[in-house]
Every structure is written in structure tokens, then in C-alpha cells.
Design an enzyme around this catalytic site. Structure first.
Site, PDB file in Angstrom:
ATOM      1  N   ASP A   1     -52.447 -56.919 -22.175  1.00 16.92           N
ATOM      2  CA  ASP A   1     -53.335 -56.165 -21.297  1.00 16.92           C
ATOM      3  C   ASP A   1     -54.014 -57.135 -20.333  1.00 16.92           C
ATOM      4  OD1 ASP A   1     -54.874 -53.951 -20.441  1.00 16.92           O
ATOM      5  OD2 ASP A   1     -56.535 -54.686 -21.635  1.00 16.92           O
TER       6      ASP A   1
ATOM      7  N   THR B   1     -54.100 -52.978 -15.050  1.00 16.24           N
ATOM      8  CA  THR B   1     -54.939 -54.166 -14.847  1.00 16.24           C
ATOM      9  C   THR B   1     -54.098 -55.382 -14.492  1.00 16.24           C
ATOM     10  OG1 THR B   1     -54.838 -54.396 -17.223  1.00 16.24           O
ATOM     11  CG2 THR B   1     -56.810 -53.465 -16.320  1.00 16.24           C
ATOM     12  N   THR B   2     -52.858 -55.445 -14.996  1.00 15.93           N
ATOM     13  CA  THR B   2     -52.002 -56.596 -14.659  1.00 15.93           C
ATOM     14  C   THR B   2     -51.514 -56.466 -13.223  1.00 15.93           C
ATOM     15  OG1 THR B   2     -51.221 -56.324 -16.920  1.00 15.93           O
ATOM     16  CG2 THR B   2     -50.158 -57.996 -15.615  1.00 15.93           C
TER      17      THR B   2
ATOM     18  N   ASP C   1     -55.570 -47.772 -23.197  1.00 13.17           N
ATOM     19  CA  ASP C   1     -54.910 -47.548 -21.911  1.00 13.17           C
ATOM     20  C   ASP C   1     -54.315 -46.149 -21.841  1.00 13.17           C
ATOM     21  OD1 ASP C   1     -55.577 -50.084 -21.363  1.00 13.17           O
ATOM     22  OD2 ASP C   1     -53.589 -50.767 -20.755  1.00 13.17           O
TER      23      ASP C   1
END
Length: 535
Positions: free
Chosen positions: A69, A102-103, A400
Site C-alpha cells: 500500500d 495511493t501508489t 482499501d
């Protein structure tokens, strides 16, 4: 820096301790900042997509985190550089707002910085680059709206939601049972969702984990799980139609606030003291019984005496339950938290269909399940796994998935994943660049190139030849004008993400592009870095 003199010819200091400060100005400052941003993006680049790698991070006190994550990786990395800290903030804000992607947002920002560096070397002013990026991000934002699809789902037909959650989970460790986990996440969100107001309160979903068992044993409980057991081993382990008294006052005699001393010089006095205490306990237990409670959940402890009495009066009790759990129990059972025994009344009790204690494996681990509650708006996801890291990572992955389900309930538009949305935006931005005279068009073209970074990274991580794959897909999109062609990471044999059922939320994608552009604009506008010396 030359010395400055005032009108009387006396020298004065402009920067304190000038010689001890390191200072970067102009293009050097921008290049240093861009290098820092790119370095952070490079770390995360390999963990993008279903075939992405995981990172193992060791905290200063020796805890090991293994995660995929983006937000977690950057939180745990002890970043020192100011610009790198901006990147950490960037992924954190994506995590707070959307919860997923988020990446991708960091990879995107890194690519924009990389393109900006080339433009700066050609002598284009950073402000013009920033303005061009801003125009391009607007084009991409609107283009996403056009290629998005509305997603119809109802409480009965949850398949679309499950498919989207599976896309999120496929890039995590847990992808072998992504189907069951996605279903659990969707059911949990729908259980607490308010579909009229399109609102979901994720605080009502509690995620508990226990080492042992296997990932497939993860279950969704319509109720609360508390990591406690009954206070006395002989109390009943299963209570049906429980009426629960939720107390925040201790089961023990009141202590005077002032300092006091009791002189006991005869046996009789000691007897009376003891009888007094016992009477006090009796009254307490009686009050609970009078209100009709069949289970007491208490925030504090009891002495053995109280415990013994409760046992004799057939009033099962749980002690040392944390405040957050008490609140959740109160929400789920519809009870009120009672601060004093005098205030106990039958209408303040919570109701639950069944309260049972369940033990795990051969150890003494027991947990309390409170199910079939009056108000089933609080649910618990109970995760099992082989080791602590696995459980922690599953918790993050589920978070997520829960966020994605929530976003879909708020706004049910989706775009197709696998880099297809980015490629489509890239083509749209490229065509928009031709409509802009002036220097900005270079920046807009660079933005289009930067958008290709996500599909490139996806192809690279899947072990495909990145440039060949990307050009093939891009050509296919232009030829068929089909915005659903993406990188085939799982080797299914088709590039059409519609057939592969790879979806992402529209607001998640839009947020990514906006946030990345904002951060890059901010970094480009810095032209002087004055930092205290290293000594």
C-alpha cells in the site's frame, strides 16, 4: 554573497550565520527538488499493479511491516528531504480522501516531475510549465468524465461492486482469495450504508484480526467481536436474547476522595466493615438484576468478591472492555452507556439476539461474539491468517476495498483500469496540445507523456516489454477509438478491460490527476532552498 553596507558605511548581516547554511538557487534548486521527488516515485513504481512487488520496512524499534500500500510504505519510510515529505503527504491525502490509488498518485507525480525537468533544461520558465500542466490536468479531468460509465447496483445486485473491489484487491498479497474478501467488504459496507443519503460511516465497520487459521476463514459478523472473555470461568458461555447493561463505573466500594484511616481494633468492627462492603456489592448486583440485565459489560474491573457474587446471582459479566468497543457495542445493541448504578433503568439496556464465547485452536484465546443485535448497523470483519504481518496487510487491503465500495455508493461512475484510462487521457491531452499556441503546448505534451508512466510501470511489473506493449495498446485505442484497452497484466489474452472486469472508481482517478498536478506545480515554483547546515 557580497557584504551590504548601510548609509553610514557600517556592514550589517542579512542572513544569520550565512557561511553555515547550504543554499541552492535557481535551476539547481529545481533540479535537486525534482531529483528528490523522482527518487520517491521510483521506490513505489515497482509496487504498482497486480504483479507489483511488496516492500519490507523495519521500524526503529524492530517491527517489520510488509506491505504493498503506497501510503503505508511512505508513512513508514523515515523521509528526511522536504520535497520527499511532500510526496508522502500527497499519498496520505489520497489515502484519506479516496483510500485507494495511493501508489499510482506518487508514480504519476514522479513522471510529471521527470517531464518537467526536460522542459526546464530547454529553458522554458517553470511557471509556464506549471500553467501548461494545469491546463492539461483540466482536459484529462473532463475526458475522464466522458469515458466513465455509470454503474447500476442495488442491495440485491451487488456483483458490480464486488468486481470493483476485486480490482483493488488484485494488487495486494491477498489476491488468491480476492473474491471472498471483496464480497465481505461489499456486504460490510452495504450493511452500514445509508443508500438514500449515499453515505457510509466506515467507523461502524470494525476490523479484527487473530493469528491462526487460514485466510479463507475470514468472516463477516453482523455484530461485534470483543477480544475478552467472561470474568468467571463458570459463567454461561452462551446467552440468548441478552439484555446488556453497559457500565462505565467500577464494581467496587466507593473510595472517599480525602485521605482517611480506619482504625479496627476488635473483630466485631472488622465484621461490620466486611458486612457493609458485601451489602454494597449486593445492592449493585441487585440494581443490575432489577433493571432486567442478563449480561453486564463493564469498562473497569471487579474485585473477586464482586465476581463471586455475580457468579452466584447468575449475572454473567465482562470486564476491562475498551472505550471504543463499548461505544460500538452501544451502537449495535441500541443500549445507552450508563455512568452510575443509580441511573440504570430497563430502557437503557442494549438487546442482542445471541452472545456467545468462542475459543480458537488449542490456546486459551477466547473472544466474545455479540450477534443478531437490535440495530445491525455495526459489523465486524474478522480476519484470520498465518502470521501477524499477513493479518496487518490484509487489514490494509480490506481498508482499501471498503473505501472503494464506499466511493462507489457515493458516486457510481467508474472508468476501466489496467492503465486504459491513462492512455485514453494521454491521447486526449495530446490532441488538446495542438489547440494551444505559445509555450504551454510543450508542457501539455509533456503531461500527455507523463500519463503514460502508469501503463508503462504496469507493463514493466508484469514482465512484458514496456514500450512495445504500450505502443500496441495506444495504437489499438486510436484505431478502434475504444477507451477500454489497457495493459493485459494477468495474461488473459485480451486487452479489453471491459471483458477482464477491471474497474476503478472515477473520483479516485480524477483525484489522482488533480493531486499529482498540484504537488508538481508547488515543487516547480520553488527556486531557492535555504537549509540549515549539517553538523
Amino acid at each position: 554573497m557580497a557584504l551590504a553596507f548601510d548609509e553610514f558605511g557600517r556592514p550589517f548581516i542579512i542572513l544569520r550565520e550565512q557561511e553555515k547554511k547550504s543554499r541552492l538557487r535557481g535551476l539547481d534548486a529545481q533540479k535537486a527538488n525534482i531529483a528528490a521527488g523522482k527518487a520517491v516515485a521510483r521506490i513505489l513504481r515497482t509496487s504498482l499493479g497486480p504483479k507489483g512487488m511488496d516492500k519490507m520496512l523495519q521500524s526503529p524499534d524492530g517491527d517489520v511491516t510488509i506491505t504493498n500500500d503506497g501510503a503505508t510504505i511512505l508513512e513508514q519510510m523515515d523521509v528526511d528531504n522536504q520535497i520527499a515529505k511532500l510526496m508522502v503527504e500527497l499519498s496520505r491525502s489520497q489515502d484519506y480522501e479516496i483510500g485507494d490509488g495511493t501508489t499510482g498518485v506518487v508514480v504519476m507525480a514522479g513522471a510529471l516531475l521527470e517531464q518537467a525537468e526536460k522542459l526546464l533544461e530547454r529553458g522554458i520558465h517553470p511557471i509556464r510549465v506549471a500553467e501548461g500542466y494545469e491546463m492539461a490536468s483540466r482536459v484529462a479531468f473532463e475526458h475522464l468524465e466522458q469515458i466513465s460509465n455509470k454503474f447500476e447496483f442495488s442491495a440485491d445486485n451487488i456483483e458490480p461492486l464486488v468486481q470493483t473491489c476485486m480490482t483493488t484487491l488484485s494488487s495486494k498479497i491477498v489476491n488468491r482469495c480476492k473474491r471472498s474478501l471483496a464480497e465481505i467488504a461489499v456486504k460490510a459496507v452495504l450493511a452500514v450504508a445509508d443508500l438514500e443519503r449515499k453515505d457510509v460511516n466506515l467507523d461502524l465497520i470494525k476490523v479484527e484480526g487473530k493469528v491462526g487459521g487460514k485466510l479463507e476463514d475470514t468472516e463477516l459478523i453482523y455484530g461485534i467481536v470483543v477480544d475478552k472473555d467472561m470474568s468467571h470461568p463458570q459463567m454461561p458461555k452462551r446467552i440468548e436474547d441478552a439484555k446488556i447493561a453497559i457500565l462505565t463505573c467500577p464494581f467496587e466500594p466507593p473510595k472517599p476522595k480525602t485521605k482517611h484511616k480506619v482504625d479496627i481494633d476488635t473483630v466485631e468492627k472488622f465484621q461490620t466493615l466486611r458486612e457493609q462492603e458485601q451489602k454494597y456489592f449486593d445492592e449493585m448486583v441487585q440494581k443490575c438484576k432489577d433493571a432486567g440485565a442478563t449480561l453486564v459489560i463493564c469498562q473497569w474491573g471487579f474485585d473477586d468478591e464482586a465476581n463471586h457474587l455475580l457468579m452466584h446471582r447468575n449475572l454473567p459479566a465482562v470486564r476491562w472492555v475498551g472505550g471504543v468497543e463499548l461505544e460500538l457495542i452501544a451502537i449495535a445493541t441500541g443500549g445507552r452507556i450508563v455512568p452510575r448504578f443509580q441511573e440504570l433503568s430497563p430502557e437503557k439496556l442494549g438487546k442482542a439476539g445471541i452472545v456467545r464465547e468462542k475459543s480458537f485452536g488449542t490456546t486459551k484465546d477466547r473472544m466474545l461474539y455479540i450477534e443478531k443485535c437490535a440495530n445491525s448497523r455495526a459489523v465486524t470483519i474478522f480476519i484470520r491468517g498465518g502470521n501477524k504481518m499477513m493479518i496487518e496487510e490484509t487489514k490494509r487491503s480490506l481498508h482499501d476495498a471498503l473505501c472503494v465500495a464506499r466511493n462507489l455508493i457515493r458516486n457510481n461512475s467508474i472508468v476501466y483500469g489496467g492503465g486504459s484510462a491513462e492512455i485514453s487521457c494521454s491521447i486526449a491531452v495530446e490532441t488538446a496540445a495542438d489547440r494551444h499556441p505559445g509555450v504551454e503546448q510543450y508542457a501539455i505534451r509533456s503531461f500527455a507523456d507523463a500519463l503514460d508512466a502508469v501503463p508503462l510501470a504496469l507493463a514493466e511489473n508484469s514482465g512484458l516489454p514496456p514500450i512495445d506493449t504500450l505502443t500496441a495498446v495506444k495504437a489499438q485505442q486510436v484505431k478502434e477509438s475504444n477507451p477500454h484497452c489497457g495493459i493485459d497484466c494477468n495474461d488473459v489474452g485480451t486487452n479489453d478491460m471491459k471483458e477482464q472486469n477491471v474497474f476503478e472508481t472515477l473520483i479516485g482517478k480524477q483525484q489522482q490527476i488533480l493531486l499529482a498536478t498540484q504537488v508538481v506545480k508547488m515543487i516547480l515554483k520553488i527556486d531557492d532552498v535555504i537549509s540549515p547546515s549539517e553538523y
